[in-house]
Each structure stands twice: as structure tokens, then as C-alpha cells.
Design a protein around this motif. Structure first.
Motif, PDB file in Angstrom:
ATOM      1  N   GLY A  40      -9.798   3.822  -5.934  1.00  0.00           N
ATOM      2  CA  GLY A  40      -9.032   4.144  -7.135  1.00  0.00           C
ATOM      3  C   GLY A  40      -9.105   5.595  -7.551  1.00  0.00           C
ATOM      4  N   GLU A  41      -9.638   6.441  -6.661  1.00  0.00           N
ATOM      5  CA  GLU A  41      -9.705   7.864  -7.000  1.00  0.00           C
ATOM      6  C   GLU A  41      -8.361   8.512  -6.714  1.00  0.00           C
ATOM      7  N   GLU A  42      -7.926   9.331  -7.646  1.00  0.00           N
ATOM      8  CA  GLU A  42      -6.645  10.025  -7.494  1.00  0.00           C
ATOM      9  C   GLU A  42      -6.623  10.864  -6.216  1.00  0.00           C
ATOM     10  N   SER A  43      -7.763  11.477  -5.910  1.00  0.00           N
ATOM     11  CA  SER A  43      -7.792  12.448  -4.814  1.00  0.00           C
ATOM     12  C   SER A  43      -7.743  11.783  -3.435  1.00  0.00           C
ATOM     13  N   LYS A  44      -8.074  10.494  -3.370  1.00  0.00           N
ATOM     14  CA  LYS A  44      -8.099   9.835  -2.062  1.00  0.00           C
ATOM     15  C   LYS A  44      -6.693   9.405  -1.677  1.00  0.00           C
ATOM     16  N   SER A  45      -6.384   9.544  -0.397  1.00  0.00           N
ATOM     17  CA  SER A  45      -5.073   9.054   0.006  1.00  0.00           C
ATOM     18  C   SER A  45      -5.144   7.555   0.253  1.00  0.00           C
ATOM     19  N   GLY A  46      -3.978   6.962   0.347  1.00  0.00           N
ATOM     20  CA  GLY A  46      -3.914   5.522   0.557  1.00  0.00           C
ATOM     21  C   GLY A  46      -3.113   4.873  -0.559  1.00  0.00           C
ATOM     22  N   VAL A  47      -2.558   3.721  -0.229  1.00  0.00           N
ATOM     23  CA  VAL A  47      -1.736   2.995  -1.186  1.00  0.00           C
ATOM     24  C   VAL A  47      -2.665   2.117  -2.043  1.00  0.00           C
ATOM     25  N   ALA A  48      -2.284   1.916  -3.297  1.00  0.00           N
ATOM     26  CA  ALA A  48      -3.086   1.058  -4.176  1.00  0.00           C
ATOM     27  C   ALA A  48      -3.050  -0.379  -3.648  1.00  0.00           C
ATOM     28  N   PRO A  49      -4.159  -1.126  -3.790  1.00  0.00           N
ATOM     29  CA  PRO A  49      -4.210  -2.485  -3.237  1.00  0.00           C
ATOM     30  C   PRO A  49      -3.031  -3.368  -3.676  1.00  0.00           C
ATOM     31  N   GLN A  50      -2.608  -3.240  -4.947  1.00  0.00           N
ATOM     32  CA  GLN A  50      -1.511  -4.117  -5.397  1.00  0.00           C
ATOM     33  C   GLN A  50      -0.182  -3.802  -4.714  1.00  0.00           C
ATOM     34  N   GLN A  51      -0.058  -2.609  -4.154  1.00  0.00           N
ATOM     35  CA  GLN A  51       1.209  -2.223  -3.499  1.00  0.00           C
ATOM     36  C   GLN A  51       1.247  -2.643  -2.028  1.00  0.00           C
ATOM     37  N   VAL A  52       0.123  -3.123  -1.518  1.00  0.00           N
ATOM     38  CA  VAL A  52       0.050  -3.379  -0.078  1.00  0.00           C
ATOM     39  C   VAL A  52       1.041  -4.463   0.383  1.00  0.00           C
ATOM     40  N   PRO A  53       1.119  -5.630  -0.309  1.00  0.00           N
ATOM     41  CA  PRO A  53       2.021  -6.669   0.199  1.00  0.00           C
ATOM     42  C   PRO A  53       3.467  -6.196   0.360  1.00  0.00           C
ATOM     43  N   LYS A  54       3.930  -5.382  -0.588  1.00  0.00           N
ATOM     44  CA  LYS A  54       5.300  -4.886  -0.506  1.00  0.00           C
ATOM     45  C   LYS A  54       5.476  -3.977   0.722  1.00  0.00           C
ATOM     46  N   LEU A  55       4.527  -3.053   0.904  1.00  0.00           N
ATOM     47  CA  LEU A  55       4.624  -2.135   2.042  1.00  0.00           C
ATOM     48  C   LEU A  55       4.510  -2.899   3.374  1.00  0.00           C
ATOM     49  N   VAL A  56       3.691  -3.929   3.400  1.00  0.00           N
ATOM     50  CA  VAL A  56       3.568  -4.777   4.600  1.00  0.00           C
ATOM     51  C   VAL A  56       4.939  -5.321   4.978  1.00  0.00           C
ATOM     52  N   LYS A  57       5.633  -5.885   3.990  1.00  0.00           N
ATOM     53  CA  LYS A  57       6.930  -6.513   4.272  1.00  0.00           C
ATOM     54  C   LYS A  57       7.949  -5.483   4.736  1.00  0.00           C
ATOM     55  N   GLN A  58       7.880  -4.291   4.162  1.00  0.00           N
ATOM     56  CA  GLN A  58       8.818  -3.236   4.569  1.00  0.00           C
ATOM     57  C   GLN A  58       8.532  -2.781   6.002  1.00  0.00           C
ATOM     58  N   ILE A  59       7.268  -2.594   6.307  1.00  0.00           N
ATOM     59  CA  ILE A  59       6.919  -2.106   7.655  1.00  0.00           C
ATOM     60  C   ILE A  59       7.259  -3.159   8.711  1.00  0.00           C
ATOM     61  N   GLN A  60       7.123  -4.425   8.342  1.00  0.00           N
ATOM     62  CA  GLN A  60       7.436  -5.479   9.315  1.00  0.00           C
ATOM     63  C   GLN A  60       8.909  -5.481   9.728  1.00  0.00           C
ATOM     64  N   GLN A  61       9.762  -4.818   8.941  1.00  0.00           N
ATOM     65  CA  GLN A  61      11.181  -4.733   9.306  1.00  0.00           C
ATOM     66  C   GLN A  61      11.456  -3.645  10.341  1.00  0.00           C
ATOM     67  N   LEU A  62      10.472  -2.821  10.631  1.00  0.00           N
ATOM     68  CA  LEU A  62      10.707  -1.660  11.493  1.00  0.00           C
ATOM     69  C   LEU A  62      10.361  -2.019  12.939  1.00  0.00           C
ATOM     70  N   PRO A  63      11.373  -2.088  13.813  1.00  0.00           N
ATOM     71  CA  PRO A  63      11.174  -2.670  15.147  1.00  0.00           C
ATOM     72  C   PRO A  63      10.248  -1.883  16.073  1.00  0.00           C
ATOM     73  N   ASN A  64      10.130  -0.576  15.858  1.00  0.00           N
ATOM     74  CA  ASN A  64       9.305   0.209  16.783  1.00  0.00           C
ATOM     75  C   ASN A  64       7.864   0.385  16.311  1.00  0.00           C
ATOM     76  N   LEU A  65       7.545  -0.298  15.207  1.00  0.00           N
ATOM     77  CA  LEU A  65       6.163  -0.296  14.727  1.00  0.00           C
ATOM     78  C   LEU A  65       5.610  -1.705  14.833  1.00  0.00           C
ATOM     79  N   VAL A  86      -5.448   2.010   2.637  1.00  0.00           N
ATOM     80  CA  VAL A  86      -5.557   1.486   1.271  1.00  0.00           C
ATOM     81  C   VAL A  86      -6.585   2.313   0.505  1.00  0.00           C
ATOM     82  N   ASN A  87      -6.230   2.692  -0.705  1.00  0.00           N
ATOM     83  CA  ASN A  87      -7.155   3.417  -1.580  1.00  0.00           C
ATOM     84  C   ASN A  87      -7.976   2.385  -2.344  1.00  0.00           C
ATOM     85  N   THR A  88      -9.172   2.106  -1.836  1.00  0.00           N
ATOM     86  CA  THR A  88     -10.006   1.069  -2.449  1.00  0.00           C
ATOM     87  C   THR A  88     -10.886   1.616  -3.566  1.00  0.00           C
TER      88      THR A  88
END
Ligand SMILES: *Cc1c(COP(=O)(O)O)cnc(C)c1O
Length: 234
Positions: free
Chosen positions: A131-156, A127-129
């Protein structure tokens, strides 16, 4: 030279215990990951001899070379660097944990490449906490969506969140992004999503991270000393 690694690890264990005690936490909840990028095998061996078992690496090829030389099944390898999509397969095949997942495409590649006969790959969302453009990581508001997507992946197996905040020398300031990450995981927990791992805290902000609930700290400099960069790491 390598003797100092054992001494540094001992000091670090004390720092972790003291920080945990300061905030009423059990130090056993906190896993120390030795960030061993650019450190050669003899230095990793010195750390292993001093009881260290979790190691974090940033460069895929460098890490795989070291794994082959060490051939130590007791070591637990964490990938903590930025993930190029053409390296996802090697990461999925060789590591137990990946801390730096920041987009669905990478998660899908890791899922696809993880062997069916291996345990699910433990992953954290970076997570990019700050807010710097140069830092990697997903924006905090995008986390819940990515969580739900990753939970669908059986080998993770999604385990939690990771962050690398902008550096600060002020311990109050250091705690701000860590507190944000803790709040984010609390919100997810309240939605019934069971995540427990918070990977946060490096040599300079270890205490701040523990005060805010870190369960994994990633320490390089304060174990191995300053890094000497040389060519050929990638
Ligand atoms: C290098 C590195 C660390 C360790 O940093 P130090 O300041 O040397 O303790 C931790 N996390 C990540 C992702 C790193 O790349």
C-alpha cells in the motif's frame, strides 16, 4: 571471485529445500531466478556453468546487450523491473516471462509487439501489497479486473502474480504480504481462473515467501554478492 557464485548457488538450493521441507512443500515446485541486473556476462556465465538457467533482468538495454554477448539459447529470461511503455516492444521481443505488468496499457503493448511466430509471452501481474505510494504494482482490489482484461490478449499467457513488499527483518512480518498474495491467487482460482505462479521472495525474505507458497523466487545479492551500481544501466 566467480567461483563463489557456484558456492552461493549451492547454499541457496539448500535454503530452498530446507524452507520447502519446513512447510511440507515439494522444493521442485520452486523456480530459482537469478536477478542479474548490473552483473556482467562473465558472472552470468559462471552461474550458467553452475547449472542456473533462469535469469531476471531490470534494465532493457543492459539485458539485450548481455543476451547478445551470451547467445545462449538455454537461458530463460525474465523481465522483473518497472516497464516504461516505450520499452514494451523490446521486452515482448526478447523475454520469455514478464513479472511486472501493472496496467492494461502495458499489457496491450506487450501483446501487440509479441511476434505471432513466438510462443505467447508469460506474464505476471505485479501487486502492491504494502500500500505504499512509492511501490509499483496494482492495488489488490484492482487485480480481478486486470486479470480479465489480460486474458483477452491472445499473445499473452497470464500465469500468476508477483510482489515486492516493503522490507522487514522479521520473518513473521515478512509473511504478511506474501500471505495476501497467496489469498488473492486462491480467490482467483476459486473463480475458475487458472493461475499457478507466485513470484515472491528475495535474498532476505526467501524463506517467508516459500512458507506462503512462492513458486518463483528472485535472488540477486545472495548469488552474486552486493551490487555495484555504475552508470549506463537503463
Ligand atoms: C534486484 C531484484 C531482486 C533481487 O534482490 P536481492 O535482494 O538482491 O536478492 C528481486 N526482484 C527484483 C524485482 C529486483 O529488482
Amino acid at each position: 571471485m566467480n567461483d563463489s557464485i557456484a558456492i552461493h548457488l549451492k547454499k541457496l538450493h539448500k535454503r530452498i529445500i530446507d524452507a520447502a521441507r519446513d512447510c511440507g512443500r515439494n522444493p521442485e515446485e520452486i523456480t530459482l531466478i537469478a536477478a542479474s541486473k548490473t552483473q556482467d556476462v562473465s558472472r552470468i556465465k559462471a552461474a550458467i556453468a553452475a547449472g542456473q538457467s533462469h535469469f531476471g533482468e531490470n534494465y532493457v538495454q543492459e539485458a539485450i546487450n548481455k543476451m547478445a554477448k551470451l547467445a545462449d539459447p538455454g537461458v530463460i529470461w525474465h523481465f522483473i523491473g518497472p516497464i516504461q511503455s516505450n520499452k514494451a516492444k523490446l521486452i515482448a521481443e526478447n523475454f520469455s516471462w514478464v513479472h511486472s505488468v501493472d496496467r492494461l496499457k502495458i499489457a496491450e503493448k506487450l501483446n501487440l509487439a509479441r511476434e505471432q511466430n513466438q510462443q505467447a509471452l508469460n506474464v505476471l501481474i505485479q501487486v502492491n501489497t504494502s500500500g505504499e505510494e512509492s511501490k509499483s504494482g496494482v492495488a489488490p482490489q484492482q487485480v480481478p479486473k486486470l486479470v480479465k482484461q489480460i486474458q483477452q490478449l491472445p499473445n499473452l499467457r497470464l500465469r500468476g502474480l508477483m510482489t515486492i513488499p516493503a522490507a522487514s527483518d522479521d520473518i513473521e512480518q515478512q509473511q504478511v504480504p506474501f500471505k495476501q498474495l497467496k489469498q488473492l491467487i486462491n480467490e482467483l482460482n476459486q473463480q475458475g481462473i487458472e493461475l499457478e505462479s507466485l513470484s515472491m521472495g528475495m535474498s532476505k525474505d526467501l524463506e517467508a515467501a516459500i512458507y506462503q507458497g512462492a513458486t518463483m523466487v528472485r535472488i540477486g545479492t545472495d548469488i552474486f554478492g552486493p551490487r555495484e551500481y555504475n552508470s549506463g544501466n537503463s
